[in-house]
Scaffold this motif. Structure first.
Motif, short mmCIF file in Angstrom:
data_model
loop_
_atom_site.label_atom_id
_atom_site.label_comp_id
_atom_site.label_asym_id
_atom_site.label_seq_id
_atom_site.Cartn_x
_atom_site.Cartn_y
_atom_site.Cartn_z
N SER A 173 -4.52 -2.83 8.65
CA SER A 173 -3.83 -2.48 7.63
C SER A 173 -3.27 -1.02 7.62
CB SER A 173 -4.60 -2.38 6.31
OG SER A 173 -4.95 -3.65 6.09
N ILE A 174 -1.93 -1.12 7.12
CA ILE A 174 -1.02 0.24 7.32
C ILE A 174 -1.49 0.82 5.78
CG2 ILE A 174 1.44 1.10 7.37
CD1 ILE A 174 2.13 -1.14 9.02
N ILE A 175 -1.58 2.14 5.88
CA ILE A 175 -2.01 2.86 4.71
C ILE A 175 -0.96 3.73 4.26
CG2 ILE A 175 -3.73 4.37 3.53
CD1 ILE A 175 -5.80 3.16 5.59
N ALA B 221 -10.04 5.33 10.09
CA ALA B 221 -8.87 5.13 9.72
C ALA B 221 -7.87 6.23 9.12
CB ALA B 221 -8.81 4.07 8.30
N ILE B 222 -6.81 6.14 9.54
CA ILE B 222 -5.68 7.26 8.99
C ILE B 222 -5.18 6.87 7.75
CG2 ILE B 222 -3.67 8.48 9.76
CD1 ILE B 222 -3.86 7.98 12.55
N TRP B 223 -5.57 7.96 6.64
CA TRP B 223 -5.18 7.37 5.24
C TRP B 223 -4.02 8.14 4.90
CZ3 TRP B 223 -9.80 7.31 1.43
CH2 TRP B 223 -10.93 6.31 1.79
N ALA B 224 -3.72 9.36 5.54
CA ALA B 224 -2.56 10.10 5.05
C ALA B 224 -1.81 10.73 6.17
CB ALA B 224 -2.86 11.21 4.16
N MET C 150 0.73 -1.20 0.10
CA MET C 150 -0.07 0.02 -0.03
C MET C 150 0.93 1.35 -0.04
SD MET C 150 -2.94 -1.09 -0.29
CE MET C 150 -3.89 0.51 0.12
N ALA C 151 2.17 1.27 0.54
CA ALA C 151 3.14 2.37 0.54
C ALA C 151 4.32 2.01 0.54
CB ALA C 151 2.54 3.26 2.04
N VAL C 152 5.25 3.16 -0.07
CA VAL C 152 6.68 2.91 0.10
C VAL C 152 7.06 4.17 0.51
CG1 VAL C 152 6.74 1.10 -1.62
CG2 VAL C 152 6.63 3.58 -2.55
N SER C 153 8.46 4.22 1.15
CA SER C 153 9.10 5.34 1.19
C SER C 153 10.64 5.12 1.17
CB SER C 153 9.03 5.91 2.83
OG SER C 153 9.75 7.08 3.08
N ARG D 201 16.12 8.91 10.10
CA ARG D 201 16.63 8.10 11.26
C ARG D 201 15.59 7.42 11.84
NH1 ARG D 201 20.79 12.30 14.60
NH2 ARG D 201 22.36 12.37 12.87
N GLU D 202 14.41 7.65 11.50
CA GLU D 202 13.10 7.01 12.08
C GLU D 202 12.26 6.70 10.80
OE1 GLU D 202 12.33 8.36 16.53
OE2 GLU D 202 12.10 9.72 15.19
N LEU D 203 11.10 5.95 11.30
CA LEU D 203 9.94 5.70 10.14
C LEU D 203 8.56 5.95 10.96
CD1 LEU D 203 9.14 4.25 7.52
CD2 LEU D 203 9.14 2.08 8.73
N MET D 204 7.75 6.29 10.38
CA MET D 204 6.27 6.66 10.83
C MET D 204 5.45 6.05 9.95
SD MET D 204 6.34 8.69 13.47
CE MET D 204 4.48 9.30 13.39
N THR D 205 4.32 5.28 10.58
CA THR D 205 3.37 4.50 9.90
C THR D 205 1.99 5.01 10.50
OG1 THR D 205 3.66 2.72 11.54
CG2 THR D 205 4.98 2.66 9.50
#
Length: 360
Positions: A125-127, A167-170, A88-91, A136-140
């Motif tokens: 699900s992670i959106i 749900a949090i979409w963004a 669903m998402a990439v960074s 240095r960190e990751l947010m989901t």
């Protein structure tokens, strides 16, 4: 043309976007308006796109259960990360790629292609996910109504909860230091969180789910996009500055353009639109499978129906109407001399790109 699900703008002139239909991510040069590269390989819709801060690589997330990393310049696929469910998402940041699939986020080493950390804790699900500005960190964020902060070893450092009822979409880091954080979701609101994970302000006004957020470089303003077909520019203090209207379908991407002076929106109506900060439409880019098609609003008296810039004249229909009342519209044949003269006069790269890149 195909709907656009995600976009990013990188200074000074690079625009990348991804969508469904042709299953490709694309890169346009914003100075010339030309499509420079299509990144293909996915077999189903793309949900997310991310470029490395140094502009060396591009990552995509696909419903075909894979994430891919491409060399931005050549289009060569450097890595493919397979999953058991749609991604669903990439960074991407430096040599690390983060992916979200089902309720798990993973961190990959792009050079080796190996998964180096797994982030577990979400209960649905992670959106959305993204690396912090310093990498240095990751947010989901996801369907369990929470956002989470992780270190690069996969340890959860903080849970953001209690700000949303759906749900949090963004999400978006607010400012270069990443101390404040914005989230938006199915409850139609945007929430600002402090560094301690506490909600400190809620922004209301959208009439449907918030699908995309983008903060200005200085953190003083941000953009929100929604299924309600509108984008909004806010001051972090809470003031609504501008509403952008005109799309015919829901919005799934929004970002600031060059020097933060323009706004770019992406929609299921198969277009990306470019706006002045005050809300005026500057131009529209159609997500064609091949070539490019740009249009501008009417520009009287020079171009009563607007300018356009395309290498696909087959996409342009010239309509003739009765002079007196504008009735009985009819399309001119492709070989009609009047159509060819119209194309010759109003198909102008300079007029279109000047308007898109240099708002008054």
């Amino acid at each position: 043309t195909h709907g656009v699900m995600a976009l990013e703008f990188r200074e000074p002139y690079c625009l990348v976007a991804a969508g469904w239909g042709d299953h490709a991510a694309k890169r346009w040069d914003m100075e010339s308006g030309l499509l420079q590269m299509a990144y293909r390989g996915s077999t189903e819709a793309l949900w997310s796109v991310s470029t490395n801060p140094d502009m060396s690589q591009l990552a995509t997330a696909s419903a075909d259960r894979s994430a891919r990393v491409y060399d931005l310049a050549s289009g060569l696929c450097l890595m493919k990360a397979d999953h058991d469910a749609p991604v669903m998402a990439v960074s991407i940041h430096g040599s690390l790629l983060a992916t979200a699939s089902a309720d798990v986020a993973r961190i990959w080493d792009v050079n080796s292609g190996l998964c180096v950390a797994t982030c577990r804790g979400h209960t649905a699900s992670i959106i959305w996910l993204g690396f912090s500005p310093d990498g240095r960190e990751l947010m989901t964020a996801g369907s369990d109504q929470t956002a989470r902060r992780w270190d690069l070893a996969g340890e959860c450092r903080m849970v953001y909860r209690g700000g949303h009822s759906g749900a949090i979409w963004a999400a978006s880091f607010n400012g270069r230091d990443g101390g404040l954080f914005l989230t938006g979701g199915a409850d139609k609101t945007v929430v600002l969180w402090d560094a301690g994970g506490h909600p400190i302000r809620t922004y209301s006004g959208h009439s449907d789910a918030v699908t995309s957020l983008c903060s200005s470089a200085d953190g003083h303003r941000f953009l929100s996009a929604s299924v309600d077909k509108e984008a909004r520019l806010w001051d972090v203090s809470g003031d609504l500055l501008t509403t952008f209207r005109g799309h015919e379908n829901g919005l799934f991407g929004v970002c600031f353009g060059r020097d933060g002076r323009t706004v770019i929106t992406a929609s299921g109506d198969r277009t990306m639109r470019f706006w002045a900060e005050t809300g005026g439409l500057l131009g529209t880019l159609y997500n064609t499978r091949q070539g490019h098609l740009w249009t501008t609003p009417p520009d009287p008296p020079q171009a009563p129906s607007g300018w356009f810039w395309t290498d696909r004249p087959d996409l342009v229909h010239v309509i003739e109407c009765d002079e007196e009342d504008g009735g009985y519209p009819r399309a001119l044949r492709e070989d009609d001399p009047r159509r060819l003269a119209y194309l010759d006069k109003y198909n102008s790269q300079k007029m279109v790109m000047d308007r898109v890149n240099n708002p008054a």
